[in-house]
Design a protein around this motif. Structure first.
Motif, mmCIF file in Angstrom:
data_model
loop_
_atom_site.group_PDB
_atom_site.id
_atom_site.type_symbol
_atom_site.label_atom_id
_atom_site.label_comp_id
_atom_site.label_asym_id
_atom_site.label_seq_id
_atom_site.Cartn_x
_atom_site.Cartn_y
_atom_site.Cartn_z
ATOM 1 N N GLU A 1 -8.067 8.883 5.472
ATOM 2 C CA GLU A 1 -8.454 7.646 5.885
ATOM 3 C C GLU A 1 -8.425 8.009 7.426
ATOM 4 O O GLU A 1 -8.445 8.305 7.886
ATOM 5 C CB GLU A 1 -6.843 6.801 5.597
ATOM 6 C CG GLU A 1 -7.139 6.439 4.177
ATOM 7 C CD GLU A 1 -5.449 6.113 3.927
ATOM 8 O OE1 GLU A 1 -5.954 5.315 3.343
ATOM 9 O OE2 GLU A 1 -4.630 5.284 5.195
ATOM 10 N N ARG B 1 -0.236 9.892 11.140
ATOM 11 C CA ARG B 1 -1.611 9.582 11.150
ATOM 12 C C ARG B 1 -1.667 10.084 12.371
ATOM 13 O O ARG B 1 -0.882 10.196 13.403
ATOM 14 C CB ARG B 1 -1.603 7.887 11.185
ATOM 15 C CG ARG B 1 -1.458 7.362 10.168
ATOM 16 C CD ARG B 1 -2.346 5.971 10.616
ATOM 17 N NE ARG B 1 -2.347 4.590 9.455
ATOM 18 C CZ ARG B 1 -2.041 4.083 9.682
ATOM 19 N NH1 ARG B 1 -2.797 3.229 10.709
ATOM 20 N NH2 ARG B 1 -2.008 3.162 8.489
ATOM 21 N N ARG C 1 -8.242 -8.493 5.463
ATOM 22 C CA ARG C 1 -9.428 -7.620 6.941
ATOM 23 C C ARG C 1 -9.884 -7.908 6.634
ATOM 24 O O ARG C 1 -11.167 -7.519 5.527
ATOM 25 C CB ARG C 1 -8.021 -6.287 6.623
ATOM 26 C CG ARG C 1 -7.112 -5.481 7.203
ATOM 27 C CD ARG C 1 -6.812 -3.915 7.079
ATOM 28 N NE ARG C 1 -5.595 -4.032 6.590
ATOM 29 C CZ ARG C 1 -4.117 -3.987 7.984
ATOM 30 N NH1 ARG C 1 -4.802 -4.254 8.818
ATOM 31 N NH2 ARG C 1 -3.162 -3.649 7.638
ATOM 32 N N SER D 1 6.031 2.810 9.894
ATOM 33 C CA SER D 1 5.225 3.197 10.263
ATOM 34 C C SER D 1 4.389 2.589 11.632
ATOM 35 O O SER D 1 4.320 1.661 12.415
ATOM 36 C CB SER D 1 4.228 3.224 9.038
ATOM 37 O OG SER D 1 2.501 4.218 9.200
ATOM 38 N N HIS D 2 2.814 2.348 10.763
ATOM 39 C CA HIS D 2 2.194 1.693 11.917
ATOM 40 C C HIS D 2 2.815 0.300 12.372
ATOM 41 O O HIS D 2 2.436 -0.468 13.814
ATOM 42 C CB HIS D 2 1.272 2.012 12.068
ATOM 43 C CG HIS D 2 0.681 0.952 10.680
ATOM 44 N ND1 HIS D 2 0.715 1.348 9.402
ATOM 45 C CD2 HIS D 2 -0.267 -1.180 10.925
ATOM 46 C CE1 HIS D 2 0.081 0.633 8.795
ATOM 47 N NE2 HIS D 2 -0.181 -0.507 9.469
ATOM 48 N N THR E 1 0.353 -4.023 3.895
ATOM 49 C CA THR E 1 1.252 -3.544 4.342
ATOM 50 C C THR E 1 1.798 -5.093 5.628
ATOM 51 O O THR E 1 2.327 -4.798 6.246
ATOM 52 C CB THR E 1 0.941 -2.870 5.254
ATOM 53 O OG1 THR E 1 -0.098 -2.799 5.891
ATOM 54 C CG2 THR E 1 0.801 -1.150 4.698
ATOM 55 N N GLU E 2 0.482 -5.631 6.186
ATOM 56 C CA GLU E 2 0.848 -6.845 6.503
ATOM 57 C C GLU E 2 0.081 -8.260 5.886
ATOM 58 O O GLU E 2 -0.664 -7.990 4.749
ATOM 59 C CB GLU E 2 -0.148 -6.559 7.752
ATOM 60 C CG GLU E 2 0.316 -5.646 9.042
ATOM 61 C CD GLU E 2 -1.104 -5.384 9.958
ATOM 62 O OE1 GLU E 2 -1.141 -6.198 10.541
ATOM 63 O OE2 GLU E 2 -0.976 -4.427 9.959
ATOM 64 N N SER F 1 -4.372 -7.031 3.227
ATOM 65 C CA SER F 1 -3.464 -6.294 3.603
ATOM 66 C C SER F 1 -2.771 -5.452 2.366
ATOM 67 O O SER F 1 -1.741 -6.179 2.071
ATOM 68 C CB SER F 1 -3.549 -5.544 4.946
ATOM 69 O OG SER F 1 -2.162 -5.455 4.951
ATOM 70 N N VAL G 1 -3.175 5.941 0.627
ATOM 71 C CA VAL G 1 -2.715 7.633 0.522
ATOM 72 C C VAL G 1 -2.969 7.911 -0.654
ATOM 73 O O VAL G 1 -3.536 9.052 -1.464
ATOM 74 C CB VAL G 1 -1.942 8.528 1.481
ATOM 75 C CG1 VAL G 1 -1.387 9.535 1.101
ATOM 76 C CG2 VAL G 1 -1.856 7.997 2.929
ATOM 77 N N THR H 1 -7.546 1.649 -0.511
ATOM 78 C CA THR H 1 -7.495 2.038 0.166
ATOM 79 C C THR H 1 -4.883 2.313 0.103
ATOM 80 O O THR H 1 -5.061 2.045 -0.880
ATOM 81 C CB THR H 1 -6.935 0.676 1.193
ATOM 82 O OG1 THR H 1 -8.201 0.259 1.780
ATOM 83 C CG2 THR H 1 -6.021 1.230 2.899
ATOM 84 N N HIS I 1 -5.449 9.516 8.517
ATOM 85 C CA HIS I 1 -3.746 10.145 7.993
ATOM 86 C C HIS I 1 -4.828 10.523 6.156
ATOM 87 O O HIS I 1 -5.604 10.215 5.156
ATOM 88 C CB HIS I 1 -3.563 8.203 6.844
ATOM 89 C CG HIS I 1 -2.132 8.470 6.598
ATOM 90 N ND1 HIS I 1 -1.040 7.259 6.144
ATOM 91 C CD2 HIS I 1 -1.120 9.453 6.202
ATOM 92 C CE1 HIS I 1 -0.529 7.480 5.552
ATOM 93 N NE2 HIS I 1 -0.072 9.184 5.531
ATOM 94 N N ARG J 1 -10.470 -7.289 1.897
ATOM 95 C CA ARG J 1 -9.862 -6.781 0.832
ATOM 96 C C ARG J 1 -8.043 -7.756 1.884
ATOM 97 O O ARG J 1 -8.233 -7.029 3.304
ATOM 98 C CB ARG J 1 -9.374 -5.452 0.803
ATOM 99 C CG ARG J 1 -9.431 -4.830 2.200
ATOM 100 C CD ARG J 1 -9.203 -2.853 2.122
ATOM 101 N NE ARG J 1 -7.575 -3.233 1.250
ATOM 102 C CZ ARG J 1 -6.517 -3.406 1.954
ATOM 103 N NH1 ARG J 1 -6.637 -2.595 2.915
ATOM 104 N NH2 ARG J 1 -5.111 -2.433 1.779
ATOM 105 N N THR K 1 0.681 -1.590 -0.001
ATOM 106 C CA THR K 1 -0.030 0.401 -0.366
ATOM 107 C C THR K 1 0.784 1.409 0.388
ATOM 108 O O THR K 1 0.290 2.270 -0.475
ATOM 109 C CB THR K 1 -1.111 0.291 1.541
ATOM 110 O OG1 THR K 1 -2.076 -0.957 1.765
ATOM 111 C CG2 THR K 1 -2.522 0.736 1.321
HETATM 112 C C1 GN1 Z 1 -7.104 -0.606 6.776
HETATM 113 C C2 GN1 Z 1 -6.285 0.955 6.969
HETATM 114 O O1 GN1 Z 1 -6.288 1.274 7.850
HETATM 115 N N1 GN1 Z 1 -4.693 0.438 6.398
HETATM 116 C C3 GN1 Z 1 -3.969 1.077 6.259
HETATM 117 C C4 GN1 Z 1 -2.794 0.203 6.395
HETATM 118 O O2 GN1 Z 1 -2.657 0.141 5.092
HETATM 119 P P1 GN1 Z 1 -2.577 -1.914 4.163
HETATM 120 O O3 GN1 Z 1 -3.084 -2.119 2.983
HETATM 121 O O4 GN1 Z 1 -5.408 -2.071 5.114
HETATM 122 O O5 GN1 Z 1 -2.192 -2.292 5.248
HETATM 123 O O6 GN1 Z 1 -1.410 0.696 6.265
HETATM 124 C C5 GN1 Z 1 -1.754 1.690 4.832
HETATM 125 C C6 GN1 Z 1 0.181 2.455 5.001
HETATM 126 O O7 GN1 Z 1 -0.145 2.995 6.614
HETATM 127 C C7 GN1 Z 1 -2.824 2.907 5.032
HETATM 128 O O8 GN1 Z 1 -2.819 3.970 4.024
HETATM 129 C C8 GN1 Z 1 -3.577 2.231 5.019
HETATM 130 O O9 GN1 Z 1 -5.111 2.832 5.570
#
Ligand code: GN1
Ligand code: MG
Length: 549
Positions: free
Chosen positions: A377, A288, A507, A68-69, A502-503, A500, A360, A358, A381, A498, A28
């Protein structure tokens, strides 16, 4: 200047050999994963950023090292294009090929990028690099810098900075400082000056009180907030918790993602915080922000990205109307936006709203279609972008109208290049102050539908494919039909799934009229994902327990 691609090859093989056999996906927000496998990815991104800078006529390209998170063992890389946007989509494929070729194929792959894109390798290039405060970030930063040097590019290292700061530096440099000075001090100066002018000495107003608690997620956002406090001369009283200096792991039991997904305050919240105290949480790289508070019954309330977006959109519309200027305003959300927020925007604010996938990068591009594009978001973010036309019109009217003068200062306070937790927070503080609002005034504008997110582990999350801004699942076959049947049982029910980016999870999002229904809906849809998309790992826990989050 001549480039010897053998140098690239030798560097890569000797210093940054590729250790992972698995295909690495561009997610993402760039590449992300366990830090120990990322050295070769970072070196190659240094190479790519240099090529991209030459491709863009020597403009500065940014490389941010952060996950990031994500939890502390993870790291990642985000690339910043000359105007501060995320790397152009067509280059994501180039980046993916480059990180996945073997060490032996690297030389040839670099040559191919140069040829395919007609890049003049004799021209100059500039790459800015920043990192978050993970312990492996300095090692990975060196890998990026070596990638730049291997191609005889120029690299400027900013050390530990937030992601939005790096975006700001890139734009400041590429606009020859019209956007601000490309230094840390330049960034603080720009934001603090606008914030203090907007306060205009009035620190408290109506129900608005001048202090907040700030959860820094044990990340770079904590350190930078401490720098803001030093320079702000008491215009906002900020108490920073989860500073991450000496103790505490990044994002662990704290930070914007934890607060949003767990729907509870950070675990380390001081006990003596008074009810209704305004609290904010930022994420690990401070792009965020979410607000929250606890009421006098001890109940937790979240003011997330949707709330922030509606607050900002409503306020900007008031100012534009008062200034009697005609500008196209619009708001951009994703499928994760609370249904009640969308209704409020459409029915009350009468703002055009659109939904995009999803990430930015998608929201930002859509927002650019408006004169004033607000995008957030649900996780907090987002930012606001102003067209050149909007800026010129506002500047002209500001000569005679106070409301337009305020708009001009807001433009300076906003980090238009990307979502910026600190800039967004200062903006929210400004609006609440101007309106004389506390958190109760703010939260009463509409009632969020209860909502819940689950993470479901499956063998291969890519078996899930979606369409219609991720709201409809087209693969595996039959899953959407079954989701529809489950959703139909719940009043105001809505749910989607969908993979993810990033992980390594799928989700699940659910919302419905009551909390109980929401938990049940999420659980039922989670079970469907496990059944039809190759679920692995422990069975989902029944609702009324947070163990499965
Ligand atoms: C549900 C959710 O919060 N998904 C996040 C997360 O992406 P995922 O593709 O869902 O892992 O990390 C992205 C990057 O920080 C952020 O843009 C996005 O909104
Ligand atoms: Mg982030």
């Amino acid at each position: 200047m001549s480039i010897n691609l053998r140098t690239v090859y030798a560097f890569a093989r000797e210093m940054y050999p590729k250790t992972s056999k698995e295909t690495i996906q561009y997610g993402t927000a760039g590449f992300r994963g366990k830090a120990e496998f990322l050295d070769s990815v970072m070196f190659r991104m240094g190479v790519l950023a240099t090529l991209r800078s030459r491709y863009r006529g020597g403009s500065v390209i940014g490389v941010m090292i952060t996950a990031s998170h994500n939890p502390e063992p993870d790291n990642g890389v985000k690339l910043v294009d000359p105007k501060g946007e995320m790397l152009e989509a067509s280059w994501e494929a180039i980046a993916t090929d480059l990180v996945n070729v073997s060490d032996q194929e690297l030389e040839q792959q670099v040559a191919k990028i140069i040829k395919d894109n007609n890049i003049d390798v004799t021209t100059s290039s500039q790459v800015f690099v920043g990192m978050d405060n993970r312990y492996h970030s300095p090692r990975l930063l060196k890998a990026v810098a070596d990638g730049v040097i291997a191609l005889k590019g120029n690299v400027k290292e900013y050390g530990i900075v937030t992601t939005p700061m790096l975006h700001y530096f890139v734009v400041a440099a590429n606009t020859k400082e019209a956007y601000g000075k490309p230094t840390e001090e330049g960034y603080y100066d720009k934001l603090i000056k606008a914030f203090e002018l907007l306060r205009n000495g009035r620190l408290e107003n109506g129900n608005y009180r001048n202090s907040i608690i700030y959860d820094g997620a044990n990340g770079v956002g904590a350190r930078k907030m401490l720098q803001f406090i030093k320079r702000m001369k008491g215009t906002l009283n900020v108490t920073v918790i989860n500073q991450g200096i000496g103790v505490g792991k990044i994002n662990e039991d704290c930070g914007a993602d934890y607060v949003k997904v767990q729907q509870s305050p950070p675990k380390s919240m001081p006990e003596d915080v008074k009810p209704y105290t305004r609290c904010v949480s930022v994420d690990g790289d401070a792009d965020r922000v979410v607000y929250f508070f606890t009421d006098d019954k001890g109940e937790f309330h979240l003011l997330d990205g949707d709330r922030i977006a509606t607050l900002i959109a409503g306020y900007l519309m008031e100012l534009v109307t008062q200034s009697e200027i005609s500008l196209r305003l619009g708001l951009v959300q994703t499928a994760y936006a609370n249904g009640a927020s969308t209704d409020y925007i459409v029915d009350q604010l009468k703002f055009p709203v659109s939904c995009v996938p999803t990430g930015v990068k998608h929201l930002h591009h859509k927002a650019l279609e408006y004169d004033i594009g607000v995008y957030f978001e649900a996780n907090g973010h987002g930012t606001i972008v102003f067209s050149d036309n909007a800026k010129a019109t506002i500047a002209q009217v500001a000569q005679t109208k106070e409301s337009a003068k305020t708009l001009l200062l807001l433009i300076d306070l906003i980090n238009e290049t990307v979502g910026d937790a600190i800039s967004d927070m200062l903006l929210v503080e400004t609006i609440l102050n101007h309106k004389g609002w506390d958190v109760q005034d703010w939260i009463s504008s509409y009632n969020d539908l209860p909502n819940r997110q689950l993470k479901v582990k499956v063998q291969d999350r890519n078996v899930i494919e979606t369409t219609d801004a991720e709201r409809v699942c087209v693969k595996p076959e039959g899953l959407q039909t079954e989701i529809n049947q489950v959703v139909a049982k719940y009043k105001r029910g809505r749910s989607f799934v969908r993979p993810s980016g990033t992980e390594d999870v799928v989700r699940v999002y659910a919302e419905a009229a009551t909390k109980e229904d929401t938990d049940n809906l999420a659980y039922e849809v989670g079970l469907l994902v496990q059944k039809l998309a190759g679920g692995v790992g422990p069975p989902l826990t029944k609702p009324n327990s947070s163990a499965h989050l």
